[in-house]
Design an enzyme around this catalytic site. Structure first.
Site, PDB file in Angstrom:
ATOM      1  N   VAL A  98       0.865  -1.172   0.000  1.00  0.00           N
ATOM      2  CA  VAL A  98       0.000   0.000   0.000  1.00  0.00           C
ATOM      3  C   VAL A  98       0.898   1.217   0.000  1.00  0.00           C
ATOM      4  O   VAL A  98       1.936   1.242   0.657  1.00  0.00           O
ATOM      5  CB  VAL A  98      -0.940   0.024   1.227  1.00  0.00           C
ATOM      6  CG1 VAL A  98      -1.763   1.307   1.257  1.00  0.00           C
ATOM      7  CG2 VAL A  98      -1.866  -1.187   1.228  1.00  0.00           C
ATOM      8  N   CYS A  99       0.505   2.235  -0.771  1.00  0.00           N
ATOM      9  CA  CYS A  99       1.226   3.502  -0.812  1.00  0.00           C
ATOM     10  C   CYS A  99       2.671   3.272  -1.291  1.00  0.00           C
ATOM     11  O   CYS A  99       2.924   2.471  -2.185  1.00  0.00           O
ATOM     12  CB  CYS A  99       1.158   4.154   0.570  1.00  0.00           C
ATOM     13  SG  CYS A  99       1.480   5.935   0.607  1.00  0.00           S
ATOM     14  N   SER A 100       3.628   3.949  -0.674  1.00  0.00           N
ATOM     15  CA  SER A 100       5.018   3.854  -1.127  1.00  0.00           C
ATOM     16  C   SER A 100       5.698   2.565  -0.693  1.00  0.00           C
ATOM     17  O   SER A 100       6.888   2.373  -0.947  1.00  0.00           O
ATOM     18  CB  SER A 100       5.819   5.054  -0.618  1.00  0.00           C
ATOM     19  OG  SER A 100       5.784   5.127   0.791  1.00  0.00           O
TER      20      SER A 100
END
Length: 211
Positions: A98-100
């Site tokens: 998730v995300c970076s």
């Protein structure tokens, strides 16, 4: 089914708490928070979480998830952490982020040749690796499933459930969580927010050391 989330100092809380909440609704789901050790881990939201296992004694996960966060470079520069992630990822049924967190997966070589997404501020960094950046809320490429920034963790979690157990169960979980988004502002992406607000956010909030 064992769901494992890597947690580290300054991890973005919603990146793992949102999908963990979704997965916790599944029958016989085991949610594991994997830390470098058993010390409490302070998230970027200021509160701490306690790892349920460490990289020394964690069981093999069916699904490995890497959340993003301001401390991601600490993980990507830690040989023990990266060796653990690579080993778990090579054996897991699903490798996710998730995300970076996708940057950590990419550096571990677990996204080679795959399409993946990330937070809008770090999406293009995936080009440094053998990864095709794809601007979508959730990207599914084989057994690699990546979610966009922060709140995309809910969409990611529901997409995983639909992929593994079917849409009906995912819809039931969505209803049970009353996930019926109606954001108060239309500023959830650079395209909607405009260049001025985007630049301000980059200066104030996006302070992570980039891999």
């Amino acid at each position: 089914m064992k769901f494992g989330f890597i947690v580290y100092a300054q991890v973005t809380a919603i990146d793992f708490t949102a999908p963990a909440q979704v997965f916790s609704q599944l029958p016989d789901a085991e949610i594991h928070l994997i830390g470098a050790n058993y010390d409490a881990v302070k998230t970027d939201a200021g509160f701490s979480v306690n790892p349920t296992c460490s990289i020394q004694d964690a069981p093999q996960m069916d699904l490995l998830c890497i959340p993003g966060g301001l401390g991601q470079k600490v993980v990507s520069d830690d040989p023990m952490f990266m060796s653990f992630i690579e080993g778990q990822g090579n054996r897991a049924n699903y490798v996710t982020s998730v995300c970076s967190g996708s940057l950590i997966l990419a550096k571990a070589g677990l996204l080679d040749g795959f399409k993946a997404t990330s937070h809008w501020a770090t999406l293009n960094i995936l080009k440094r690796f053998n990864v095709t950046p794809t601007k979508q809320r959730v990207v599914i490429d084989g057994n690699r499933i990546t979610g966009g920034g922060a709140t995309a963790g809910l969409d990611f979690g529901l997409s995983v459930v639909a992929q593994l157990f079917g849409e009906d169960l995912a819809k039931m979980i969505q209803l049970g969580l009353e996930y019926d988004p109606a954001p108060p502002f239309t500023s959830g992406s650079p395209e909607l927010a405009g260049p001025k607000l985007t630049e301000q956010v980059l200066k104030i909030f996006c302070k992570a050391e980039i891999i």
